[in-house]
Write an enzyme that holds these catalytic residues in place. Structure first.
Site, PDB file in Angstrom:
ATOM      1  N   LYS A   9       1.021  -1.033  -0.060  1.00 23.31           N
ATOM      2  CA  LYS A   9      -0.081  -0.356   0.038  1.00 23.31           C
ATOM      3  C   LYS A   9       0.597   1.037  -0.179  1.00 23.31           C
ATOM      4  O   LYS A   9       1.594   0.821   0.082  1.00 23.31           O
ATOM      5  CB  LYS A   9      -0.727  -0.247   1.148  1.00 23.31           C
ATOM      6  CG  LYS A   9      -1.608  -1.347   0.976  1.00 23.31           C
ATOM      7  CD  LYS A   9      -3.020  -0.413   2.403  1.00 23.31           C
ATOM      8  CE  LYS A   9      -4.023  -2.187   2.054  1.00 23.31           C
ATOM      9  NZ  LYS A   9      -5.316  -2.112   3.064  1.00 23.31           N
ATOM     10  N   TYR A  49     -12.667  -2.173  -3.641  1.00 25.92           N
ATOM     11  CA  TYR A  49     -13.348  -2.571  -2.033  1.00 25.92           C
ATOM     12  C   TYR A  49     -14.278  -2.492  -2.534  1.00 25.92           C
ATOM     13  O   TYR A  49     -14.881  -2.181  -1.383  1.00 25.92           O
ATOM     14  CB  TYR A  49     -11.933  -1.591  -1.492  1.00 25.92           C
ATOM     15  CG  TYR A  49     -10.564  -1.142  -1.073  1.00 25.92           C
ATOM     16  CD1 TYR A  49     -10.432  -2.607  -0.165  1.00 25.92           C
ATOM     17  CD2 TYR A  49      -9.365  -0.839  -1.617  1.00 25.92           C
ATOM     18  CE1 TYR A  49      -9.658  -3.606   0.502  1.00 25.92           C
ATOM     19  CE2 TYR A  49      -8.300  -1.330  -0.758  1.00 25.92           C
ATOM     20  CZ  TYR A  49      -8.387  -2.337  -0.171  1.00 25.92           C
ATOM     21  OH  TYR A  49      -7.247  -2.754  -0.179  1.00 25.92           O
ATOM     22  N   PHE A  57     -15.583   3.656   6.816  1.00 24.99           N
ATOM     23  CA  PHE A  57     -14.199   3.511   6.824  1.00 24.99           C
ATOM     24  C   PHE A  57     -14.181   3.410   4.926  1.00 24.99           C
ATOM     25  O   PHE A  57     -13.196   4.020   5.058  1.00 24.99           O
ATOM     26  CB  PHE A  57     -12.990   2.691   6.905  1.00 24.99           C
ATOM     27  CG  PHE A  57     -13.217   0.952   6.905  1.00 24.99           C
ATOM     28  CD1 PHE A  57     -12.956   0.429   5.606  1.00 24.99           C
ATOM     29  CD2 PHE A  57     -14.279   0.445   7.728  1.00 24.99           C
ATOM     30  CE1 PHE A  57     -13.037  -1.051   5.631  1.00 24.99           C
ATOM     31  CE2 PHE A  57     -14.021  -0.850   7.590  1.00 24.99           C
ATOM     32  CZ  PHE A  57     -13.649  -1.190   6.230  1.00 24.99           C
ATOM     33  N   ARG A  85      -1.692 -14.488   4.297  1.00 28.82           N
ATOM     34  CA  ARG A  85      -1.794 -13.724   5.512  1.00 28.82           C
ATOM     35  C   ARG A  85      -1.671 -14.148   7.122  1.00 28.82           C
ATOM     36  O   ARG A  85      -1.543 -13.007   7.491  1.00 28.82           O
ATOM     37  CB  ARG A  85      -3.673 -14.377   5.444  1.00 28.82           C
ATOM     38  CG  ARG A  85      -4.433 -13.622   4.509  1.00 28.82           C
ATOM     39  CD  ARG A  85      -5.746 -14.117   4.461  1.00 28.82           C
ATOM     40  NE  ARG A  85      -6.433 -13.778   5.203  1.00 28.82           N
ATOM     41  CZ  ARG A  85      -7.087 -12.560   4.881  1.00 28.82           C
ATOM     42  NH1 ARG A  85      -7.036 -11.372   4.733  1.00 28.82           N
ATOM     43  NH2 ARG A  85      -7.418 -11.896   6.647  1.00 28.82           N
ATOM     44  N   THR A  91      -5.203  -7.166  10.565  1.00 29.83           N
ATOM     45  CA  THR A  91      -5.146  -6.332   9.552  1.00 29.83           C
ATOM     46  C   THR A  91      -4.858  -4.773  10.267  1.00 29.83           C
ATOM     47  O   THR A  91      -4.689  -4.012  10.368  1.00 29.83           O
ATOM     48  CB  THR A  91      -7.193  -5.468   9.737  1.00 29.83           C
ATOM     49  OG1 THR A  91      -7.391  -7.685   8.775  1.00 29.83           O
ATOM     50  CG2 THR A  91      -7.084  -4.616   8.693  1.00 29.83           C
ATOM     51  N   ARG A 102       2.646  -5.888   9.079  1.00 28.29           N
ATOM     52  CA  ARG A 102       2.021  -5.293   9.650  1.00 28.29           C
ATOM     53  C   ARG A 102       2.461  -4.412  11.252  1.00 28.29           C
ATOM     54  O   ARG A 102       2.805  -3.796  10.724  1.00 28.29           O
ATOM     55  CB  ARG A 102       0.832  -6.358   9.881  1.00 28.29           C
ATOM     56  CG  ARG A 102      -0.109  -5.471   8.150  1.00 28.29           C
ATOM     57  CD  ARG A 102      -1.614  -5.828   8.408  1.00 28.29           C
ATOM     58  NE  ARG A 102      -2.243  -5.797   7.233  1.00 28.29           N
ATOM     59  CZ  ARG A 102      -3.084  -6.628   6.957  1.00 28.29           C
ATOM     60  NH1 ARG A 102      -3.812  -7.488   7.382  1.00 28.29           N
ATOM     61  NH2 ARG A 102      -4.240  -6.077   5.458  1.00 28.29           N
ATOM     62  N   ASN A 112      -1.962  -0.247   6.652  1.00 27.23           N
ATOM     63  CA  ASN A 112      -1.101  -0.979   7.479  1.00 27.23           C
ATOM     64  C   ASN A 112      -0.380  -2.161   6.551  1.00 27.23           C
ATOM     65  O   ASN A 112      -0.858  -2.630   6.223  1.00 27.23           O
ATOM     66  CB  ASN A 112      -3.006  -1.728   7.576  1.00 27.23           C
ATOM     67  CG  ASN A 112      -3.939  -1.938   6.313  1.00 27.23           C
ATOM     68  OD1 ASN A 112      -3.544  -2.107   5.378  1.00 27.23           O
ATOM     69  ND2 ASN A 112      -4.560  -3.249   7.006  1.00 27.23           N
ATOM     70  N   HIS A 115      -2.138  -5.528   1.268  1.00 26.63           N
ATOM     71  CA  HIS A 115      -3.388  -6.241   1.169  1.00 26.63           C
ATOM     72  C   HIS A 115      -3.069  -7.862   0.616  1.00 26.63           C
ATOM     73  O   HIS A 115      -2.376  -7.942   0.631  1.00 26.63           O
ATOM     74  CB  HIS A 115      -4.607  -5.216   0.523  1.00 26.63           C
ATOM     75  CG  HIS A 115      -5.478  -6.251  -0.460  1.00 26.63           C
ATOM     76  ND1 HIS A 115      -6.473  -6.131   0.605  1.00 26.63           N
ATOM     77  CD2 HIS A 115      -5.647  -7.226  -1.003  1.00 26.63           C
ATOM     78  CE1 HIS A 115      -7.835  -7.317  -0.212  1.00 26.63           C
ATOM     79  NE2 HIS A 115      -7.301  -8.302  -1.223  1.00 26.63           N
ATOM     80  N   GLU A 126      -9.310 -11.310  -7.518  1.00 21.94           N
ATOM     81  CA  GLU A 126      -8.741  -9.697  -7.740  1.00 21.94           C
ATOM     82  C   GLU A 126      -7.794  -9.630  -8.228  1.00 21.94           C
ATOM     83  O   GLU A 126      -6.764  -8.959  -8.910  1.00 21.94           O
ATOM     84  CB  GLU A 126      -8.107  -9.641  -5.995  1.00 21.94           C
ATOM     85  CG  GLU A 126      -9.039  -9.692  -4.837  1.00 21.94           C
ATOM     86  CD  GLU A 126      -8.687  -9.361  -3.785  1.00 21.94           C
ATOM     87  OE1 GLU A 126      -7.662  -9.399  -3.260  1.00 21.94           O
ATOM     88  OE2 GLU A 126      -9.955  -8.503  -2.604  1.00 21.94           O
TER      89      GLU A 126
HETATM   90  P1  CMP Z   1      -7.837  -5.114   3.959  1.00 24.75           P
HETATM   91  O1  CMP Z   1      -6.532  -6.263   4.003  1.00 24.75           O
HETATM   92  O2  CMP Z   1      -6.588  -3.723   3.080  1.00 24.75           O
HETATM   93  O3  CMP Z   1      -8.864  -4.880   3.410  1.00 24.75           O
HETATM   94  C1  CMP Z   1      -9.861  -3.515   3.202  1.00 24.75           C
HETATM   95  C2  CMP Z   1      -8.897  -2.060   4.273  1.00 24.75           C
HETATM   96  O4  CMP Z   1      -9.926  -1.337   4.924  1.00 24.75           O
HETATM   97  C3  CMP Z   1      -7.500  -3.154   5.375  1.00 24.75           C
HETATM   98  O5  CMP Z   1      -7.171  -3.803   4.968  1.00 24.75           O
HETATM   99  C4  CMP Z   1      -7.887  -2.151   6.704  1.00 24.75           C
HETATM  100  O6  CMP Z   1      -6.371  -1.166   5.673  1.00 24.75           O
HETATM  101  C5  CMP Z   1      -9.640  -1.221   6.128  1.00 24.75           C
HETATM  102  N1  CMP Z   1      -9.706  -0.640   7.132  1.00 24.75           N
HETATM  103  C6  CMP Z   1     -10.024   0.600   8.084  1.00 24.75           C
HETATM  104  N2  CMP Z   1     -11.406   0.888   9.199  1.00 24.75           N
HETATM  105  C7  CMP Z   1     -11.076  -1.262   8.696  1.00 24.75           C
HETATM  106  C8  CMP Z   1     -12.334  -1.975   9.742  1.00 24.75           C
HETATM  107  N3  CMP Z   1     -12.654  -1.141  11.056  1.00 24.75           N
HETATM  108  N4  CMP Z   1     -12.422  -2.697  10.092  1.00 24.75           N
HETATM  109  C9  CMP Z   1     -11.164  -3.543   8.864  1.00 24.75           C
HETATM  110  N5  CMP Z   1     -10.634  -2.442   7.616  1.00 24.75           N
HETATM  111  C10 CMP Z   1     -10.587  -1.949   7.884  1.00 24.75           C
END
Ligand code: CMP
Length: 137
Positions: A9, A49, A57, A85, A91, A102, A112, A115, A126
């Site tokens: 990211k 997304y 968010f 993962r 996350t 992370r 973070n 992805h 994807e």
């Molecule tokens: P990612 O795995 O890229 O998938 C969706 C993204 O939304 C996640 O990582 C986070 O960076 C972002 N995000 C922000 N707030 C939240 C939340 N409350 N729960 C899950 N993902 C979040």
């Protein structure tokens, strides 16, 4: 061989840790089958997304993912989706286990660092979203 999608990211690209993150994958049995650096626009990030479109968010997520270049990869290996993962960690970096990407490189739940696809089925979709067949070798 199983494949999964990984995105480095904008926060991690800005920090200059592309190589360090790719090393985590390669050192743990994942092969880079495709890779490109790109600037996402709001349409591309929003579509990627779309599953989160109703979440509070979503707007910030799209804004963040368009704030600078990303590196998109197809990772390949035995159990690639789950392995990626595990290497990424939770996350929310505050909850990510020690030694995960992370925990080591991310600042917040938005910024973070990476992805990774959350199922083998989503991984296939994807990967198709970002890469043509000819780009995966
Ligand atoms: P990612 O795995 O890229 O998938 C969706 C993204 O939304 C996640 O990582 C986070 O960076 C972002 N995000 C922000 N707030 C939240 C939340 N409350 N729960 C899950 N993902 C979040």
């Amino acid at each position: 061989m199983e494949q999964t999608l990984s995105i480095i990211k904008p926060d991690a690209v800005k920090k200059g840790v592309i190589g360090k993150i790719v090393d985590r994958f390669e050192s743990n049995g994942l092969r880079v089958a495709a890779m490109k650096k790109m600037q996402l626009d709001a349409k591309k990030a929003g579509d990627f997304y779309a599953v989160h479109a109703e979440r509070p968010f979503y707007g910030e997520l799209v804004e963040f993912m368009t704030s600078g270049p990303v590196v998109v990869m197809v990772l390949e290996g035995e159990g690639a989706m789950a392995k990626n993962r595990d290497l990424m960690g939770a996350t929310n970096p505050k909850e990510a286990a020690k030694g995960t990407i992370r925990a080591d490189f991310a600042d917040s739940i938005d910024a973070n660092a990476v992805h990774g696809s959350d199922s083998v089925e989503n991984a296939a979709n994807e990967i198709k979203f970002f890469f043509s067949k000819e780009e995966i070798v």
